[in-house]
Design a protein around this motif. Structure first.
Motif, mmCIF file in Angstrom:
data_model
loop_
_atom_site.group_PDB
_atom_site.id
_atom_site.type_symbol
_atom_site.label_atom_id
_atom_site.label_comp_id
_atom_site.label_asym_id
_atom_site.label_seq_id
_atom_site.Cartn_x
_atom_site.Cartn_y
_atom_site.Cartn_z
ATOM 1 N N ILE A 52 0.839 -1.273 -0.053
ATOM 2 C CA ILE A 52 -0.151 -0.011 0.007
ATOM 3 C C ILE A 52 0.807 1.364 0.039
ATOM 4 N N ASP A 53 1.966 1.364 0.872
ATOM 5 C CA ASP A 53 2.713 2.384 0.960
ATOM 6 C C ASP A 53 3.432 2.607 -0.470
ATOM 7 N N GLN A 54 4.094 1.691 -1.088
ATOM 8 C CA GLN A 54 4.397 1.625 -2.470
ATOM 9 C C GLN A 54 3.734 2.228 -3.455
ATOM 10 N N LEU A 55 2.357 1.655 -3.463
ATOM 11 C CA LEU A 55 1.514 2.025 -4.442
ATOM 12 C C LEU A 55 1.008 3.303 -4.116
ATOM 13 N N THR A 56 0.846 3.834 -3.276
ATOM 14 C CA THR A 56 0.574 5.382 -2.974
ATOM 15 C C THR A 56 1.682 6.201 -3.274
ATOM 16 N N ASP A 57 3.174 5.887 -3.305
ATOM 17 C CA ASP A 57 4.094 6.602 -3.856
ATOM 18 C C ASP A 57 4.172 6.516 -5.269
ATOM 19 N N LEU A 58 3.886 5.075 -5.900
ATOM 20 C CA LEU A 58 4.093 5.301 -7.195
ATOM 21 C C LEU A 58 2.887 5.830 -8.031
ATOM 22 N N TYR A 59 1.603 5.942 -7.575
ATOM 23 C CA TYR A 59 0.488 6.506 -8.288
ATOM 24 C C TYR A 59 0.356 7.968 -7.475
ATOM 25 N N ASP A 60 1.340 8.466 -6.569
ATOM 26 C CA ASP A 60 1.502 9.823 -6.067
ATOM 27 C C ASP A 60 0.123 10.166 -5.646
ATOM 28 N N GLU A 62 -3.382 9.569 -2.068
ATOM 29 C CA GLU A 62 -3.620 9.008 -0.993
ATOM 30 C C GLU A 62 -3.968 7.392 -1.207
ATOM 31 N N GLU A 63 -4.220 6.417 -0.122
ATOM 32 C CA GLU A 63 -4.469 5.274 -0.305
ATOM 33 C C GLU A 63 -6.106 5.010 -0.769
ATOM 34 N N GLU A 64 -6.938 5.732 -0.556
ATOM 35 C CA GLU A 64 -8.350 5.758 -1.046
ATOM 36 C C GLU A 64 -8.077 5.821 -2.391
ATOM 37 N N ALA A 65 -7.379 6.570 -3.063
ATOM 38 C CA ALA A 65 -7.384 7.158 -4.382
ATOM 39 C C ALA A 65 -6.598 6.263 -5.461
ATOM 40 N N ILE A 66 -5.978 5.201 -4.861
ATOM 41 C CA ILE A 66 -5.114 4.170 -5.472
ATOM 42 C C ILE A 66 -6.152 3.450 -6.656
ATOM 43 N N PRO A 67 -5.643 3.541 -7.790
ATOM 44 C CA PRO A 67 -6.535 2.702 -8.861
ATOM 45 C C PRO A 67 -6.900 1.257 -8.238
ATOM 46 N N GLU A 68 -8.035 0.967 -8.880
ATOM 47 C CA GLU A 68 -8.756 -0.382 -8.374
ATOM 48 C C GLU A 68 -7.663 -1.583 -8.863
ATOM 49 N N ASP A 82 9.827 -16.665 -11.118
ATOM 50 C CA ASP A 82 9.631 -15.081 -10.936
ATOM 51 C C ASP A 82 9.455 -14.245 -12.023
ATOM 52 N N VAL A 83 9.850 -14.939 -13.010
ATOM 53 C CA VAL A 83 9.515 -13.960 -14.419
ATOM 54 C C VAL A 83 8.240 -13.978 -14.599
ATOM 55 N N GLU A 84 7.399 -14.869 -14.325
ATOM 56 C CA GLU A 84 5.820 -14.958 -14.485
ATOM 57 C C GLU A 84 5.291 -14.000 -13.568
ATOM 58 N N ARG A 85 5.911 -13.868 -12.062
ATOM 59 C CA ARG A 85 5.298 -13.267 -11.097
ATOM 60 C C ARG A 85 5.662 -11.749 -11.347
ATOM 61 N N GLY A 86 6.613 -11.418 -11.995
ATOM 62 C CA GLY A 86 7.016 -10.106 -12.257
ATOM 63 C C GLY A 86 6.233 -9.669 -13.436
ATOM 64 N N ALA A 87 5.817 -10.311 -14.474
ATOM 65 C CA ALA A 87 5.137 -10.032 -15.532
ATOM 66 C C ALA A 87 3.700 -9.755 -14.939
ATOM 67 N N ARG A 88 3.121 -10.736 -14.130
ATOM 68 C CA ARG A 88 1.840 -10.460 -13.616
ATOM 69 C C ARG A 88 1.771 -8.985 -12.823
ATOM 70 N N VAL A 89 2.685 -8.686 -11.982
ATOM 71 C CA VAL A 89 2.803 -7.613 -11.167
ATOM 72 C C VAL A 89 2.631 -6.301 -12.060
ATOM 73 N N LYS A 90 3.567 -6.307 -13.336
ATOM 74 C CA LYS A 90 3.740 -5.416 -14.306
ATOM 75 C C LYS A 90 2.627 -5.171 -15.163
ATOM 76 N N ASP A 91 1.720 -6.036 -15.202
ATOM 77 C CA ASP A 91 0.560 -5.832 -15.687
ATOM 78 C C ASP A 91 -0.519 -5.300 -14.868
ATOM 79 N N LEU A 92 -0.628 -5.486 -13.615
ATOM 80 C CA LEU A 92 -1.496 -4.767 -12.854
ATOM 81 C C LEU A 92 -1.081 -3.352 -12.576
ATOM 82 N N VAL A 93 -0.003 -2.933 -12.713
ATOM 83 C CA VAL A 93 0.410 -1.527 -12.327
ATOM 84 C C VAL A 93 0.757 -0.875 -13.904
ATOM 85 N N VAL A 94 0.199 -1.288 -14.841
ATOM 86 C CA VAL A 94 0.535 -0.884 -16.061
ATOM 87 C C VAL A 94 0.224 0.476 -16.332
ATOM 88 N N GLU A 95 -1.138 1.028 -15.758
ATOM 89 C CA GLU A 95 -1.286 2.458 -15.636
ATOM 90 C C GLU A 95 -0.530 3.279 -14.785
#
Length: 123
Positions: A52-60, A62-68, A82-95
């Motif tokens: 949650i802390d990392q996502l609030t920093d990445l999306y700049d 508040e926690e409530e405003a992090i994209p769904e 780890d390659v598949e895990r990394g690809a999955r996480v990258k897909d989630l934070v693509v925006e």
């Protein structure tokens, strides 16, 4: 002659307790910690707070405003590499417009060695 002494009363007990005292549900404590190690639960909670802390920093924002988005640690642990895990996480934070490589690599480091938490089976 009127009798002013209190008459004896009869109380009937209902299946859920007495009629005058509502039944308070008894909460069974420690059931989850029996199935899972407390240390593993603490690690999972710390990881979720870190995410949650990392996502609030990445999306700049508040926690409530992090994209769904939902980073399912158990889903990542089910993946074979780890390659598949990394690809999955990258897909989630693509925006995210900020670089996510550090977040992805740190997340993979943090979940390495964690146990998958399956849903407890009812007995």
């Amino acid at each position: 002659m009127a009798d002013t002494s209190p008459q004896p009363r009869v109380y009937f007990q209902t299946p859920g307790g007495t009629a005058e005292e509502p039944e308070i549900p008894v909460r069974k404590q420690g059931r989850v910690t029996v199935k899972y190690d407390r240390k593993e639960l603490r690690k999972r909670l710390n990881l979720e707070e870190w995410i949650i802390d990392q996502l609030t920093d990445l999306y700049d924002c508040e926690e409530e405003a992090i994209p769904e988005l939902e980073i399912d640690v158990d889903e990542l642990l089910d993946m074979p590499s780890d390659v598949e895990r990394g690809a999955r996480v990258k897909d989630l934070v693509v925006e995210c417009f900020k670089p996510t490589e550090d977040f992805v690599s740190e997340l993979l480091d943090k979940i390495r060695g964690m146990q998958k938490l399956s849903t407890p089976q009812k007995k």
